[in-house]
Design a protein around this motif. Structure first.
Motif, PDB file in Angstrom:
ATOM      1  N   VAL A 113      -6.512  -1.559  11.269  1.00  0.00           N
ATOM      2  CA  VAL A 113      -5.878  -1.465   9.952  1.00  0.00           C
ATOM      3  C   VAL A 113      -4.488  -2.107   9.980  1.00  0.00           C
ATOM      4  N   MET A 140     -13.048  -6.385  12.258  1.00  0.00           N
ATOM      5  CA  MET A 140     -11.631  -6.378  12.581  1.00  0.00           C
ATOM      6  C   MET A 140     -11.315  -7.293  13.755  1.00  0.00           C
ATOM      7  N   THR A 196      -4.968  -6.014  10.529  1.00  0.00           N
ATOM      8  CA  THR A 196      -5.742  -6.712   9.497  1.00  0.00           C
ATOM      9  C   THR A 196      -5.097  -6.622   8.122  1.00  0.00           C
ATOM     10  N   PHE A 197      -4.634  -5.441   7.747  1.00  0.00           N
ATOM     11  CA  PHE A 197      -4.139  -5.235   6.385  1.00  0.00           C
ATOM     12  C   PHE A 197      -2.611  -5.244   6.277  1.00  0.00           C
ATOM     13  N   PHE A 198      -1.916  -4.902   7.368  1.00  0.00           N
ATOM     14  CA  PHE A 198      -0.456  -4.893   7.318  1.00  0.00           C
ATOM     15  C   PHE A 198       0.158  -6.052   8.098  1.00  0.00           C
ATOM     16  N   HIS A 199      -0.682  -6.810   8.794  1.00  0.00           N
ATOM     17  CA  HIS A 199      -0.273  -8.022   9.508  1.00  0.00           C
ATOM     18  C   HIS A 199       0.874  -7.762  10.491  1.00  0.00           C
ATOM     19  N   MET A 256       0.849  -1.197   0.000  1.00  0.00           N
ATOM     20  CA  MET A 256       0.000   0.000   0.000  1.00  0.00           C
ATOM     21  C   MET A 256       0.882   1.243   0.000  1.00  0.00           C
ATOM     22  N   LYS A 311     -11.510 -10.871  12.520  1.00  0.00           N
ATOM     23  CA  LYS A 311     -10.409 -11.149  11.607  1.00  0.00           C
ATOM     24  C   LYS A 311      -9.112 -11.454  12.352  1.00  0.00           C
TER      25      LYS A 311
END
Length: 247
Positions: free
Chosen positions: A31, A241, A34-37, A1, A244
């Protein structure tokens, strides 16, 4: 990203949460995990680092609009700050798996709490002899959320302020003031964790820009109607979230 995308995400979260009484750490934490682990401890430190400057900027904007109620805010800070310190001291001794579950459960409970507020609003405006006790308990819960889980704790703080019969605009403004104190303390204790500086700075730039816009937005729109439209989507996102993180 890309970094531009991160700035945009930070801006949107900054506008959203500082217009509805939050601090944004929960959203940033979601965020980041979830998205950047990112691992939970790193995400916690980065989320507080990201949210704190925007809270300061937002609080200054609300102060200039004369919407902060310092007497009530200081009363809640008295209980929230010690709880933040205690939670921060305990967090390094919590195993990573349990830590992740704690954060996930808090996310889910926050989402459920928002839905409860939507479908079962408290219509009573009468003062109760237990109002101060309730506000103190919400302050403690908020502080523990900041210290242990790296969340801003805006949900319980806003709920406590509304229980004290502040209107939405002043509750949002006073919440921002309180969260500056709790998030500042939480940031000090979480600086020993590894902050992801590149992601954190990009989100922070966007968050600060959003914080500059939020007080002006509240001055031009009906905050109650705005919150009515935003809350359901926010509740769904927070619950997603949380789920997840553990599946």
């Amino acid at each position: 990203m890309t970094y531009i995308s991160l700035v945009i995400i930070g801006f949107l979260i900054g506008v959203l949460v500082l217009s509805t009484g939050g601090g944004g750490a929960a959203m940033y934490l979601g965020v980041l995990t979830t998205f950047f682990h990112l691992s939970t401890p790193v995400a916690v430190a980065t989320s507080i680092f990201t949210a704190f400057p925007s809270l300061v900027v937002g609080a200054i904007g609300h102060y200039r609009n004369h919407n902060i109620r310092f007497k009530i805010g200081n009363r809640m800070l008295i209980s929230a700050v010690p709880a933040t310190i205690i939670g921060s001291l305990l967090s390094p001794y919590i195993p990573k798996k349990i830590y992740t579950w704690i954060v996930a459960v808090i996310f889910i409970l926050l989402g459920i709490q928002i839905f409860i507020q939507i479908f079962s609003p408290n219509k009573s405006k009468k003062h109760s002899k237990y109002d101060n006790l309730k506000a103190t308990m919400f302050g403690i819960i908020s502080g523990l959320m900041v210290g242990v889980a790296g969340l801003s704790g805006g949900g319980p703080i806003l709920a406590g302020l509304l229980l004290l019969n502040l209107d939405m605009v002043r509750a949002v403004a006073t919440s921002a003031y309180i969260l500056v104190g709790t998030s500042g303390v939480g940031l000090i204790f979480h600086l020993n964790n590894n902050i992801n500086w590149s992601i954190g700075f990009s989100l922070m730039v966007g968050a600060i820009l959003g914080a500059l816009v939020a007080p002006k937005l509240l001055a031009k729109v009906d905050p109650i109607k705005f919150t009515t439209y935003v809350k359901p989507a926010l509740a769904v996102l927070i619950i997603f979230m949380g789920i997840k993180m553990v599946i």
